[in-house]
Design an enzyme around this catalytic site. Structure first.
Site, short mmCIF file in Angstrom:
data_model
loop_
_atom_site.label_atom_id
_atom_site.label_comp_id
_atom_site.label_asym_id
_atom_site.label_seq_id
_atom_site.Cartn_x
_atom_site.Cartn_y
_atom_site.Cartn_z
N HIS A 159 -34.38 -65.89 111.54
CA HIS A 159 -34.55 -66.19 113.16
C HIS A 159 -35.29 -67.25 113.12
O HIS A 159 -35.53 -68.38 112.12
CB HIS A 159 -35.85 -65.17 112.78
N TYR A 214 -43.99 -60.39 120.34
CA TYR A 214 -44.87 -59.96 120.76
C TYR A 214 -45.56 -60.07 121.87
O TYR A 214 -45.84 -60.70 122.31
CB TYR A 214 -45.97 -61.35 119.46
N PRO A 248 -51.97 -58.93 110.02
CA PRO A 248 -50.85 -59.31 109.61
C PRO A 248 -49.77 -59.96 111.30
O PRO A 248 -48.71 -59.95 111.09
CB PRO A 248 -50.54 -57.82 110.16
N LYS A 279 -48.56 -63.47 107.57
CA LYS A 279 -49.21 -64.16 106.90
C LYS A 279 -49.49 -63.73 105.00
O LYS A 279 -49.60 -64.56 104.27
CB LYS A 279 -50.48 -65.23 106.84
N TYR A 332 -46.13 -70.54 112.37
CA TYR A 332 -46.02 -69.39 111.45
C TYR A 332 -44.86 -69.69 110.52
O TYR A 332 -44.19 -68.44 109.91
CB TYR A 332 -45.11 -69.04 112.62
P1 FAS Z 1 -50.21 -55.27 97.14
O1 FAS Z 1 -51.79 -54.39 97.59
O2 FAS Z 1 -49.16 -55.32 97.87
O3 FAS Z 1 -50.21 -54.86 95.25
C1 FAS Z 1 -51.25 -54.48 94.94
C2 FAS Z 1 -50.77 -53.66 93.95
O4 FAS Z 1 -51.60 -53.48 92.61
C3 FAS Z 1 -50.48 -52.54 94.03
O5 FAS Z 1 -49.19 -51.42 93.60
C4 FAS Z 1 -51.40 -51.84 93.00
O6 FAS Z 1 -51.63 -50.22 93.50
C5 FAS Z 1 -51.74 -52.40 92.16
N1 FAS Z 1 -53.23 -51.80 91.49
C6 FAS Z 1 -54.43 -51.62 92.79
N2 FAS Z 1 -55.56 -51.49 91.65
C7 FAS Z 1 -54.32 -51.55 90.11
C8 FAS Z 1 -55.44 -51.08 89.15
N3 FAS Z 1 -56.88 -50.90 89.26
N4 FAS Z 1 -55.18 -51.72 87.78
C9 FAS Z 1 -53.62 -51.77 88.29
N5 FAS Z 1 -52.74 -51.55 89.71
C10 FAS Z 1 -53.95 -51.92 90.58
N6 FAS Z 1 -48.25 -59.10 105.04
C11 FAS Z 1 -47.51 -59.52 106.09
O7 FAS Z 1 -46.91 -60.98 106.09
N7 FAS Z 1 -46.30 -59.36 107.20
C12 FAS Z 1 -46.44 -57.26 107.09
O8 FAS Z 1 -45.79 -56.87 108.39
C13 FAS Z 1 -47.79 -57.00 106.87
N8 FAS Z 1 -47.72 -56.06 107.13
C14 FAS Z 1 -48.92 -55.27 106.49
C15 FAS Z 1 -49.17 -53.62 106.64
C16 FAS Z 1 -50.43 -53.17 105.42
C17 FAS Z 1 -50.24 -51.43 105.83
C18 FAS Z 1 -50.96 -53.35 104.46
C19 FAS Z 1 -51.82 -52.41 103.74
C20 FAS Z 1 -50.94 -54.91 104.45
C21 FAS Z 1 -49.79 -56.13 104.97
N9 FAS Z 1 -49.55 -56.86 105.29
C22 FAS Z 1 -48.15 -57.89 105.63
C23 FAS Z 1 -50.01 -57.80 104.22
C24 FAS Z 1 -49.36 -57.58 102.46
O9 FAS Z 1 -48.26 -57.17 102.70
C25 FAS Z 1 -49.87 -57.66 101.17
O10 FAS Z 1 -49.93 -59.55 101.66
C26 FAS Z 1 -48.86 -57.78 100.23
O11 FAS Z 1 -48.66 -56.51 100.29
C27 FAS Z 1 -49.94 -58.08 98.98
O12 FAS Z 1 -49.03 -58.44 97.66
P2 FAS Z 1 -50.09 -57.94 96.23
O13 FAS Z 1 -51.15 -59.20 96.32
O14 FAS Z 1 -49.12 -58.18 95.68
O15 FAS Z 1 -50.90 -56.93 96.75
C1 PHB Z 2 -43.32 -56.85 110.57
O1 PHB Z 2 -41.72 -56.53 110.68
O2 PHB Z 2 -43.41 -55.59 109.37
C2 PHB Z 2 -43.94 -57.69 111.15
C3 PHB Z 2 -43.33 -58.69 111.62
C4 PHB Z 2 -44.14 -59.50 111.62
C5 PHB Z 2 -45.37 -59.30 111.30
C6 PHB Z 2 -46.57 -58.36 111.33
C7 PHB Z 2 -45.49 -57.24 110.16
O3 PHB Z 2 -46.74 -60.41 112.34
#
Ligand code: FAS
Ligand code: PHB
Length: 389
Positions: free
Chosen positions: A72, A200, A292, A296, A384
């Protein structure tokens, strides 16, 4: 059991670090609380900075991403029926890549299994011991039996609700937090995206985001109340509300369909300092959270992994601990800039319950300045596509 690096958490942070270390001949064991399928069932990020794409290529896990992802060159910002593009390519010479976090995590799991590196699933009651001395170890339960993993270092990649951050004494740790008074209701639908780039949308009724995963898999979000639950929103109600928040010309061509996933995410800004305590290093959501809005979260986890991997590679290749000693400072310098951008985008595009008439005028003036000023668009574009590591 003994390893060089104990990685707590089998999300994208832990898996990417594990794969980079494996490619470098450094042994690491991943301890994941859930199962692989549970981890892959979470629908999260969709936008990758080129820094993360480069790390996936360096980890040797980019073949499917290179084949199936989309490039993109820009994004659309709208306010009511006014819309304009921020052309990343023209402004910065860079782009972003659309590839779901779920698929990226799947690729990393497949690579880890193929490499034979050890992952322990259903690891319960994980505890980190001796992080502040030279002989750290981790205990955990599998099927009720306690296990012990001796290691040189611990990478806390266990997300916001994990155990790693809480292992650092509160007397040492400083937490910074802002909780936003709304959430994001997101759906996934097997429908063609409404536009070839993301939209957005700021509107009098609240924020909306039109995103995608591929030509027939769309991801949409609308700002919602923190008291809402997904069950409160029928698909019809979601589509009606989304159409009211995006420009009319987009609403007219929106293809709707049944949701195949529907969830609500709360929005917060959070950073903990420092990100290192002795032999324990925090990465990704274990150390920081962003709303989100700026895409980032995953991308800032990636730069943490870059800094930590480089520090571990340097240490194990020639005993130089400089990278490890500067990890927290370097990671936090980039994290705070991502926090600022995500906070700014969230304030620019959402309706806040306590906004006054003046506040709304300021928001509209900010969007109009962005629409009409190239330098303002350059600043958004630079943040971005991703600031340099
Ligand atoms: P994660 O939380 O992904 O992974 C942590 C892992 O550790 C999990 O698998 C968990 O089961 C495990 N764990 C937890 N406690 C533990 C323990 N005590 N022992 C062992 N394992 C354990 N980011 C974006 O850039 N764009 C987005 O659009 C976006 N949308 C999101 C939507 C939601 C609903 C959420 C919650 C987050 C979103 N994020 C987004 C942010 C997300 O992508 C995170 O930045 C990303 O998952 C970070 O990855 P990890 O640091 O690996 O953490
Ligand atoms: C998504 O595609 O899930 C998405 C993209 C951009 C954002 C947040 C979520 O800023």
């Amino acid at each position: 059991m003994k390893t060089q690096v104990a990685i707590i958490g089998g999300g994208p942070s832990g898996l990417l670090l594990g794969q980079l270390l494996h490619k470098q001949g450094i042994d690491a064991v991943v301890l994941e609380r859930k199962t692989r399928d549970y981890v892959l069932g979470r629908i999260r990020a969709g936008i990758l900075e080129t820094g993360l794409v480069d790390l996936m290529r360096r980890a040797g896990v980019s073949e499917r991403m290179d084949r199936e992802s989309f490039v993109h060159d820009g994004t659309v910002i709208s306010s009511g029926d006014v819309q304009f593009e921020i052309n990343f390519k023209e402004l910065t010479g860079q782009h972003v890549v659309v590839y779901g976090q779920t698929e990226l995590t799947r690729d990393l799991y497949d690579a880890r299994e193929a490499s034979g590196a050890q992952t322990v699933f259903n690891a319960e009651n994980v505890q980190i011991h001796g992080a502040d001395n030279d002989t750290p170890y981790v205990t955990y339960d599998v099927e009720g039996n306690q296990q012990r993993l001796d290691c040189d270092y611990v990478a806390g990649c266990d997300g916001f609700h994990g155990v790693s951050r809480k292992t650092i004494p509160e007397t040492i740790r400083n937490d910074y937090e802002k909780v936003y008074p709304f959430g994001w209701l997101g759906i996934l639908s097997e429908t063609p995206p409404v536009h070839e780039e993301l939209i957005y949308a700021n509107s009098d009724r609240g924020f909306a985001l039109c995103s995608m995963r591929n030509d027939n898999l769309s991801r949409y979000y609308i700002q919602c109340s923190l008291t809402d639950s997904p069950e409160d929103w029928s698909d019809e109600a979601f589509w009606d509300e989304l159409k009211r928040r995006i420009p009319a010309e987009m609403a007219d061509k929106l293809v709707t369909g049944p949701s195949i996933e529907k969830s609500i995410a709360p929005l917060r800004s959070f950073v903990t300092e420092p990100m290192r305590w002795g032999r324990l290093f925090l990465c990704g959501d274990a150390a920081h959270i962003v709303p989100p809005t700026g895409a980032k979260g995953l991308n800032t986890a990636a730069s943490d992994i870059h800094y930590l991997f480089e520090g571990l590679r340097q240490f194990y290749s020639n005993g130089d601990a400089t990278g490890l000693d500067t990890y927290s400072e370097r990671a936090l310098a980039r994290i705070w800039k991502a926090e600022r951008f995500s906070w700014w985008m969230t304030n620019l595009l959402h309706r806040f319950p306590e906004q006054s008439g003046f506040d709304l005028k300021m928001q509209r003036a900010e969007i109009e300045f962005l629409r009409s000023n190239r330098e303002a668009q350059m600043v958004l574009a630079q943040n971005y596509v991703g600031l340099p590591y």
